[in-house]
Design a protein around this motif. Structure first.
Motif, PDB file in Angstrom:
ATOM      1  N   UNK A  14     -11.103   8.475  -5.161  1.00 20.98           N
ATOM      2  CA  UNK A  14      -9.832   8.865  -4.551  1.00 20.98           C
ATOM      3  C   UNK A  14      -9.000   7.632  -4.210  1.00 20.98           C
ATOM      4  N   UNK A  15      -7.756   7.569  -4.676  1.00 24.09           N
ATOM      5  CA  UNK A  15      -6.909   6.410  -4.346  1.00 24.09           C
ATOM      6  C   UNK A  15      -6.640   6.300  -2.844  1.00 24.09           C
ATOM      7  N   UNK A  74      -6.006  -3.368  -3.293  1.00 28.35           N
ATOM      8  CA  UNK A  74      -4.673  -3.373  -3.925  1.00 28.35           C
ATOM      9  C   UNK A  74      -4.794  -3.310  -5.451  1.00 28.35           C
ATOM     10  N   UNK A  75      -5.760  -4.012  -6.010  1.00 31.32           N
ATOM     11  CA  UNK A  75      -5.929  -3.971  -7.472  1.00 31.32           C
ATOM     12  C   UNK A  75      -6.316  -2.574  -7.946  1.00 31.32           C
ATOM     13  N   UNK A  76      -7.180  -1.923  -7.184  1.00 33.46           N
ATOM     14  CA  UNK A  76      -7.557  -0.550  -7.554  1.00 33.46           C
ATOM     15  C   UNK A  76      -6.333   0.365  -7.496  1.00 33.46           C
ATOM     16  N   UNK A  77      -5.513   0.203  -6.459  1.00 33.76           N
ATOM     17  CA  UNK A  77      -4.305   1.035  -6.343  1.00 33.76           C
ATOM     18  C   UNK A  77      -3.335   0.759  -7.490  1.00 33.76           C
ATOM     19  N   UNK A  78      -3.184  -0.509  -7.858  1.00 36.98           N
ATOM     20  CA  UNK A  78      -2.330  -0.845  -9.008  1.00 36.98           C
ATOM     21  C   UNK A  78      -2.864  -0.153 -10.265  1.00 36.98           C
ATOM     22  N   UNK A 108       0.841  -1.210   0.000  1.00 37.44           N
ATOM     23  CA  UNK A 108       0.000   0.000   0.000  1.00 37.44           C
ATOM     24  C   UNK A 108       0.869   1.251   0.000  1.00 37.44           C
ATOM     25  N   UNK A 109       1.917   1.241   0.821  1.00 35.05           N
ATOM     26  CA  UNK A 109       2.791   2.424   0.895  1.00 35.05           C
ATOM     27  C   UNK A 109       3.465   2.671  -0.456  1.00 35.05           C
ATOM     28  N   UNK A 110       4.018   1.627  -1.068  1.00 33.72           N
ATOM     29  CA  UNK A 110       4.718   1.804  -2.346  1.00 33.72           C
ATOM     30  C   UNK A 110       3.750   2.289  -3.435  1.00 33.72           C
ATOM     31  N   UNK A 111       2.592   1.648  -3.543  1.00 34.20           N
ATOM     32  CA  UNK A 111       1.630   2.048  -4.583  1.00 34.20           C
ATOM     33  C   UNK A 111       1.143   3.483  -4.363  1.00 34.20           C
ATOM     34  N   UNK A 112       0.903   3.834  -3.100  1.00 33.66           N
ATOM     35  CA  UNK A 112       0.429   5.195  -2.804  1.00 33.66           C
ATOM     36  C   UNK A 112       1.495   6.222  -3.138  1.00 33.66           C
ATOM     37  N   UNK A 113       2.752   5.887  -2.833  1.00 33.77           N
ATOM     38  CA  UNK A 113       3.841   6.818  -3.159  1.00 33.77           C
ATOM     39  C   UNK A 113       3.902   7.048  -4.672  1.00 33.77           C
ATOM     40  N   UNK A 148      -4.692   2.619 -10.452  1.00 34.48           N
ATOM     41  CA  UNK A 148      -4.392   4.061 -10.349  1.00 34.48           C
ATOM     42  C   UNK A 148      -2.930   4.328 -10.727  1.00 34.48           C
ATOM     43  N   UNK A 149      -2.013   3.507 -10.188  1.00 33.24           N
ATOM     44  CA  UNK A 149      -0.580   3.714 -10.431  1.00 33.24           C
ATOM     45  C   UNK A 149      -0.255   3.548 -11.914  1.00 33.24           C
ATOM     46  N   UNK A 150      -0.839   2.528 -12.540  1.00 32.59           N
ATOM     47  CA  UNK A 150      -0.540   2.258 -13.955  1.00 32.59           C
ATOM     48  C   UNK A 150      -1.048   3.371 -14.860  1.00 32.59           C
ATOM     49  N   UNK A 151      -2.088   4.058 -14.442  1.00 30.47           N
ATOM     50  CA  UNK A 151      -2.634   5.148 -15.266  1.00 30.47           C
ATOM     51  C   UNK A 151      -1.930   6.472 -14.952  1.00 30.47           C
ATOM     52  N   UNK A 152      -1.796   6.786 -13.656  1.00 29.07           N
ATOM     53  CA  UNK A 152      -1.340   8.137 -13.292  1.00 29.07           C
ATOM     54  C   UNK A 152       0.133   8.392 -13.606  1.00 29.07           C
ATOM     55  N   UNK A 153       0.996   7.381 -13.420  1.00 27.46           N
ATOM     56  CA  UNK A 153       2.427   7.641 -13.630  1.00 27.46           C
ATOM     57  C   UNK A 153       2.757   7.969 -15.090  1.00 27.46           C
TER      58      UNK A 153
END
Lengths: 266, 257
Positions: free
Chosen positions: A206-207, A232-236, A146-151, A238-243
């Motif tokens: 909101x992530x 966790x899947x939702x966070x993944x 969670x910490x890594x994905x949120x960062x 978000x990360x794959x789209x936002x970065x």
């Protein structure tokens, strides 16, 4: 990898700059801890819903929310603030002339802020133990994920703020405003279930909602591993789209500034 | 039957060699090749159909008055300002389309002394930019020590840059530009704030680099000591670059194609 080399090099420079101002770190620890003490007393008054019957339950809830937000805030705001500082100091243009991809610059701008905020959060977490905080159930792999994905997600938000700084000399205020909205609707200080239904619907965008949900479940509740999968899947996602989007936006902002000749303008 | 194989092999060879050339530069004898570059900023024409070329292994000086467009020209070559029209090749790479390759080829010193990090020292500044350039730690240490020594900065190199004089910061910016041993060296007003000794040191340093095959472009107000070592001298007036009578060349200058 060159991105790690650049991020560490810039973080080391920022660390050296930070220690040249000696009192900043200690002040930040004291301010963060003092802010949490207030919630220890507020916790005594909160005796409803999931907090009923336990005078420190809300305190634990608030500590997780506030300390996690205190880690993510410098990642998002720190990026645009660093970009603005580079712009005002006169180093942005030189950095832009270096053999480095612009997204690496964006990521490097938040590195020291992240490192510092994690150290401060760890110290403050230890200080809260004598006044009632405890981790009741710890699922460490989930916490780390969670910490890594949120960062990653908040670094992407920070890059968009930095892009605004580079393109139009403004950004930190906009990111700070977005963060304050995200903080309210995502359950940093109170459960999302207390929000009106239309804000609850908004909170699903909101992530931080998913991150806090997973983080609290992985530290304060005894949950089976499968219960974290959706968050966790939702966070993944978000990360794959936002970065990549933020990398594109940051690159475009540099191109706009190059066309206008404003990389050295503040 | 063999024709498609031959065509395929030729295509593959072309792709592989062009990829290699992209990394190394195009191998032409020209370090900087500017053709028809124009740039206007905030409604004012800064560069107007600029044409000039600097062969590898030579020093070119472009002199001009304040506001003539010297700094904008260096910024275009350093990829921090994009041209409105025309092409500029640095080490064979197009500043508009191959920015990262251009930036890997150059060492640049802008006129702005605030481009250094003032709260850390000279060695720490060089360490940062050496790492960004991808140099190994031992190489950074060796080159930093050598440049600090060559530019007579040893006495002040371990104190904050904020405590340095303007001339010392100027020399540090040149050291930073040379740190990665770039193929093309761009120096914008590098002599500002320098005393006579500092001026001579800097001239010796860039002359040595040019002898080693580097392309050096210096833009500055007219300084006789500099133009005397220049292989090519230009004057920039109202955004246009005009050739000036050649100074005494320090070595044979390759012919331009």
């Amino acid at each position: 990898m060159s991105v790690i080399r650049i991020v560490l090099a810039v973080a080391k420079k920022d660390f050296r700059t930070a220690i040249s101002y000696r009192v900043g770190f200690v002040s930040a620890v004291i301010a963060s801890f003092w802010g949490l003490i207030a919630f220890r007393f507020i916790s005594k008054l909160v005796n409803t819903g999931e907090f009923a019957g336990d005078t420190v339950a809300y305190f634990r809830y608030a500590v997780v929310g506030l300390l996690f937000a205190s880690i993510l805030e410098p990642v998002a705001i720190g990026t645009s603030t660093s970009a603005r500082n580079e712009q005002v100091q006169g180093t942005l243009e030189y950095m832009a002339s270096q053999p480095v991809r612009r997204i690496y610059l964006g990521l490097s701008w938040s590195a020291y802020g992240l490192f510092q905020s994690m150290v401060i959060a760890a110290i403050v977490l230890l200080l809260t133990i004598p006044i009632g905080f405890r981790v009741t159930h710890l699922n460490l792999p989930v916490v780390i994920a969670v910490i890594i994905l949120s960062i990653v997600i908040f670094a992407a938000l920070g890059n968009i703020g930095a892009a605004l700084v580079i393109a139009v000399q403004q950004g930190s205020v906009i990111v700070a405003g977005a963060l304050s909205i995200i903080g309210v609707i995502s359950g940093a200080l109170f459960p999302v279930s207390e929000l009106p239904s239309w804000l609850q619907a908004l909170s699903r965008l909101s992530p931080l909602t998913y991150a806090l949900d997973a983080l609290r479940s992985a530290t304060l509740a005894n949950q089976p591993a499968t219960s974290f999968t959706e968050d966790l899947l939702v966070l993944v996602g978000f990360a794959l789209v936002t970065l990549p989007v933020s990398a594109w936006v940051l690159e475009r902002s540099f191109r706009v500034a190059q066309r206008r000749g404003t990389l050295s303008t503040f | 039957m063999l024709l498609p194989v031959r065509l395929g092999s030729a295509y593959l060879f072309e792709v592989m060699t062009s990829a290699r050339d992209r990394r190394r530069g195009n191998g032409s004898a020209i370090g900087i090749d500017v053709r028809g570059v124009s740039k206007s900023l905030r409604g004012r024409q800064i560069l107007q159909d600029v044409n000039f070329a600097v062969p590898r292994g030579t020093i070119a000086v472009i002199e001009g008055d304040n506001g003539a467009g010297k700094t904008t020209l260096v910024r275009v070559l350093a990829t921090v300002v994009s041209p409105d029209s025309g092409t500029a090749l640095v080490n064979g790479f197009d500043v508009s389309r191959q920015g990262l390759d251009v930036r890997r080829s150059i060492g640049v010193s802008f006129a702005n002394e605030r481009s250094l990090y003032w709260r850390i020292n000279a060695f720490q500044n060089l360490e940062l930019f050496g790492k960004i350039a991808g140099l190994r730690k031992s190489v950074i240490a060796e080159r930093s020590a050598s440049l600090i020594d060559e530019l007579h900065l040893g006495r002040v190199a371990t104190g904050q840059v904020a405590r340095m004089s303007t001339g010392q910061r100027q020399r540090l910016m040149v050291a930073r530009a040379l740190l990665s041993d770039p193929k093309v060296i761009l120096l914008d007003e590098p002599f500002r704030g320098l005393d006579e000794e500092g001026l001579q040191t800097l001239i010796e340093l860039v002359t040595t680099r040019a002898r080693d095959g580097k392309t050096v472009l210096i833009v500055a107000p007219l300084i006789a000591a500099v133009t005397s070592v220049a292989d090519r001298t230009y004057r920039i007036e109202a955004g246009s670059v005009l050739p000036m009578p050649a100074g005494p060349a320090v070595r044979p200058v390759p012919e331009l194609p």
